[in-house]
Scaffold this motif. Sequence first.
Motif, PDB file in Angstrom:
ATOM      1  N   UNK A 205      34.102  28.338 -60.647  1.00  0.00           N
ATOM      2  CA  UNK A 205      34.268  26.993 -60.097  1.00  0.00           C
ATOM      3  C   UNK A 205      34.152  25.950 -61.213  1.00  0.00           C
ATOM      4  N   UNK A 206      34.831  24.819 -61.003  1.00  0.00           N
ATOM      5  CA  UNK A 206      34.793  23.775 -62.043  1.00  0.00           C
ATOM      6  C   UNK A 206      33.374  23.273 -62.268  1.00  0.00           C
ATOM      7  N   UNK A 207      32.512  23.422 -61.261  1.00  0.00           N
ATOM      8  CA  UNK A 207      31.132  22.949 -61.395  1.00  0.00           C
ATOM      9  C   UNK A 207      30.146  24.028 -61.861  1.00  0.00           C
ATOM     10  N   UNK A 208      30.635  25.222 -62.200  1.00  0.00           N
ATOM     11  CA  UNK A 208      29.715  26.296 -62.612  1.00  0.00           C
ATOM     12  C   UNK A 208      28.968  25.954 -63.905  1.00  0.00           C
ATOM     13  N   UNK A 209      27.704  26.360 -63.967  1.00  0.00           N
ATOM     14  CA  UNK A 209      26.909  26.147 -65.191  1.00  0.00           C
ATOM     15  C   UNK A 209      27.356  27.157 -66.258  1.00  0.00           C
ATOM     16  N   UNK A 210      26.909  26.931 -67.504  1.00  0.00           N
ATOM     17  CA  UNK A 210      27.264  27.860 -68.593  1.00  0.00           C
ATOM     18  C   UNK A 210      26.779  29.271 -68.271  1.00  0.00           C
ATOM     19  N   UNK A 211      25.553  29.362 -67.741  1.00  0.00           N
ATOM     20  CA  UNK A 211      25.003  30.687 -67.418  1.00  0.00           C
ATOM     21  C   UNK A 211      25.845  31.392 -66.361  1.00  0.00           C
ATOM     22  N   UNK A 212      26.245  30.630 -65.346  1.00  0.00           N
ATOM     23  CA  UNK A 212      27.057  31.241 -64.284  1.00  0.00           C
ATOM     24  C   UNK A 212      28.390  31.744 -64.851  1.00  0.00           C
ATOM     25  N   UNK A 213      28.979  30.936 -65.740  1.00  0.00           N
ATOM     26  CA  UNK A 213      30.273  31.345 -66.319  1.00  0.00           C
ATOM     27  C   UNK A 213      30.099  32.635 -67.128  1.00  0.00           C
ATOM     28  N   UNK A 214      29.059  32.665 -67.967  1.00  0.00           N
ATOM     29  CA  UNK A 214      28.815  33.865 -68.794  1.00  0.00           C
ATOM     30  C   UNK A 214      28.617  35.087 -67.891  1.00  0.00           C
ATOM     31  N   UNK A 215      27.823  34.907 -66.842  1.00  0.00           N
ATOM     32  CA  UNK A 215      27.532  36.027 -65.939  1.00  0.00           C
ATOM     33  C   UNK A 215      28.821  36.515 -65.241  1.00  0.00           C
ATOM     34  N   UNK A 216      29.618  35.566 -64.758  1.00  0.00           N
ATOM     35  CA  UNK A 216      30.842  35.947 -64.037  1.00  0.00           C
ATOM     36  C   UNK A 216      31.836  36.650 -64.968  1.00  0.00           C
ATOM     37  N   UNK A 217      31.966  36.121 -66.192  1.00  0.00           N
ATOM     38  CA  UNK A 217      32.912  36.745 -67.130  1.00  0.00           C
ATOM     39  C   UNK A 217      32.419  38.144 -67.503  1.00  0.00           C
ATOM     40  N   UNK A 218      31.096  38.269 -67.709  1.00  0.00           N
ATOM     41  CA  UNK A 218      30.538  39.581 -68.064  1.00  0.00           C
ATOM     42  C   UNK A 218      30.807  40.598 -66.946  1.00  0.00           C
ATOM     43  N   UNK A 219      30.741  40.145 -65.670  1.00  0.00           N
ATOM     44  CA  UNK A 219      30.944  41.062 -64.540  1.00  0.00           C
ATOM     45  C   UNK A 219      32.415  41.263 -64.176  1.00  0.00           C
ATOM     46  N   UNK A 220      33.309  40.489 -64.809  1.00  0.00           N
ATOM     47  CA  UNK A 220      34.732  40.581 -64.439  1.00  0.00           C
ATOM     48  C   UNK A 220      35.228  42.017 -64.615  1.00  0.00           C
ATOM     49  N   UNK A 221      35.999  42.499 -63.642  1.00  0.00           N
ATOM     50  CA  UNK A 221      36.495  43.879 -63.760  1.00  0.00           C
ATOM     51  C   UNK A 221      37.517  43.958 -64.894  1.00  0.00           C
ATOM     52  N   UNK A 222      37.564  45.124 -65.530  1.00  0.00           N
ATOM     53  CA  UNK A 222      38.541  45.353 -66.601  1.00  0.00           C
ATOM     54  C   UNK A 222      39.292  46.642 -66.288  1.00  0.00           C
ATOM     55  N   UNK A 223      40.179  47.034 -67.203  1.00  0.00           N
ATOM     56  CA  UNK A 223      40.969  48.242 -66.949  1.00  0.00           C
ATOM     57  C   UNK A 223      40.505  49.351 -67.893  1.00  0.00           C
ATOM     58  N   UNK A 224      41.069  50.542 -67.686  1.00  0.00           N
ATOM     59  CA  UNK A 224      40.668  51.636 -68.578  1.00  0.00           C
ATOM     60  C   UNK A 224      41.261  51.408 -69.977  1.00  0.00           C
ATOM     61  N   UNK A 225      40.679  52.023 -70.974  1.00  0.00           N
ATOM     62  CA  UNK A 225      41.121  51.840 -72.370  1.00  0.00           C
ATOM     63  C   UNK A 225      40.375  50.686 -73.013  1.00  0.00           C
ATOM     64  N   UNK A 226      40.329  50.681 -74.337  1.00  0.00           N
ATOM     65  CA  UNK A 226      39.534  49.675 -75.055  1.00  0.00           C
ATOM     66  C   UNK A 226      40.389  48.551 -75.636  1.00  0.00           C
ATOM     67  N   UNK A 227      41.685  48.823 -75.767  1.00  0.00           N
ATOM     68  CA  UNK A 227      42.552  47.882 -76.480  1.00  0.00           C
ATOM     69  C   UNK A 227      42.762  46.564 -75.742  1.00  0.00           C
ATOM     70  N   UNK A 228      42.717  45.452 -76.472  1.00  0.00           N
ATOM     71  CA  UNK A 228      42.962  44.140 -75.856  1.00  0.00           C
ATOM     72  C   UNK A 228      44.458  43.831 -76.001  1.00  0.00           C
TER      73      UNK A 228
END
Length: 330
Positions: A205-228
């Motif tokens: 959300x546009x009003x999310x705190x820095x901590x909330x953003x870090x937490x949400x990005x850290x929990x974001x699902x990713x795909x298999x494999x390591x390559x970006x």
Amino acid sequence: MKRVFSGVQPTGGLTLGNYLGAIKHFVRLQEEYDCFYCVVDLHALTVPKDPKELRTLIVDTAAYMMAAGLDPEKVTLFVQSDVPAHSELSWIMECTATFGELSRMTQFKEKSEGRESVSGGLFTYPALMAADILLYDTDVVPVGEDQKQHVELARDLAIRFNSRYGDTFKVPEPVIPKTGARIKSLADPSRKMSKSDTDPYGAIFLGDSEDEIVKKVRRAVTDSGREIIYDPDNKPALANLLTIYSHCADIPIEKLEEMYAGKGYADFKKGLAEAVIQCLKPIQKRHREMSESGYVKEALVEGARKAMEVSTPVLKRAKERLGLPNHMMG
Ligand code: AQP
């Protein structure tokens, strides 16, 4: 100047998807078009809302739109329910649309699916949206892909009304921004990022705190494999994160791929969280200043006045064509 109309629903806090997919684009358009941007609060009533929460969300949505760069000196920013012509023309549009047309709207099918009780308003929502657009002699409607069908219905209704009763409405065009058009949920890349997502880790959300953003990005699902690498078909979650990163930091995706070649998700997510934080920081600062100043409500009153000035003659024209008396409209 050609005229633009678009709306944002106050159905929850604005998300990064609303910002990158729509509002950032609205800000660019204000330099070249006569823009009408509306907080479409009547649309938010299709599902029951807590009145206190809705009242706050309406003003807060406008505050974030202004904090993101919309300048009330350049655009007409207003709240839909402040301009009664929207409800009145909506009924006329409901009577112009057919039951079959409204039944074919995919958003109605999606939003009504699995619900025990569905309001009539959810079904007739596209007729209100057609009224919103047609009231301003709109040339262009910037929307996400999901709203294109509704703009096409608005075009069909304008053409039908004009051919039945004589030239009354301008026929609008939908415009879908080429890039950044669709930001997906961080929890499930097959769904769009939405204000009303019930997953607490789906939307930033546009009003999310820095901590909330870090937490949400850290929990974001990713795909298999390591390559970006950007591969939306095989790595939809990563493709979404790269899109967000690219739009927040203004760095092309190919450059991001180079920057993170040989590095893993941990480094990438650290960079992404920082990019989101830096992108939202100035918006959050302006939002705080604006909310404290009382400027938002003043701007909305002036916006409603300008919106009425333009929409009243259009409604009057439509009523005249239909044979309705207009006794009170001068
Ligand atoms: N995830 C998204 N990516 C890109 N654009 C998006 N928009 C919404 N979500 C994304 C665009 O934002 C504008 C305002 O949206 P809206 O408030 O009118 O309604 P919406 O599309 O239904 O937005 P939400 O966030 O998904 O709200 P809820 O949860 O209430 O349904 C539109 O131009 C939209 O395309």
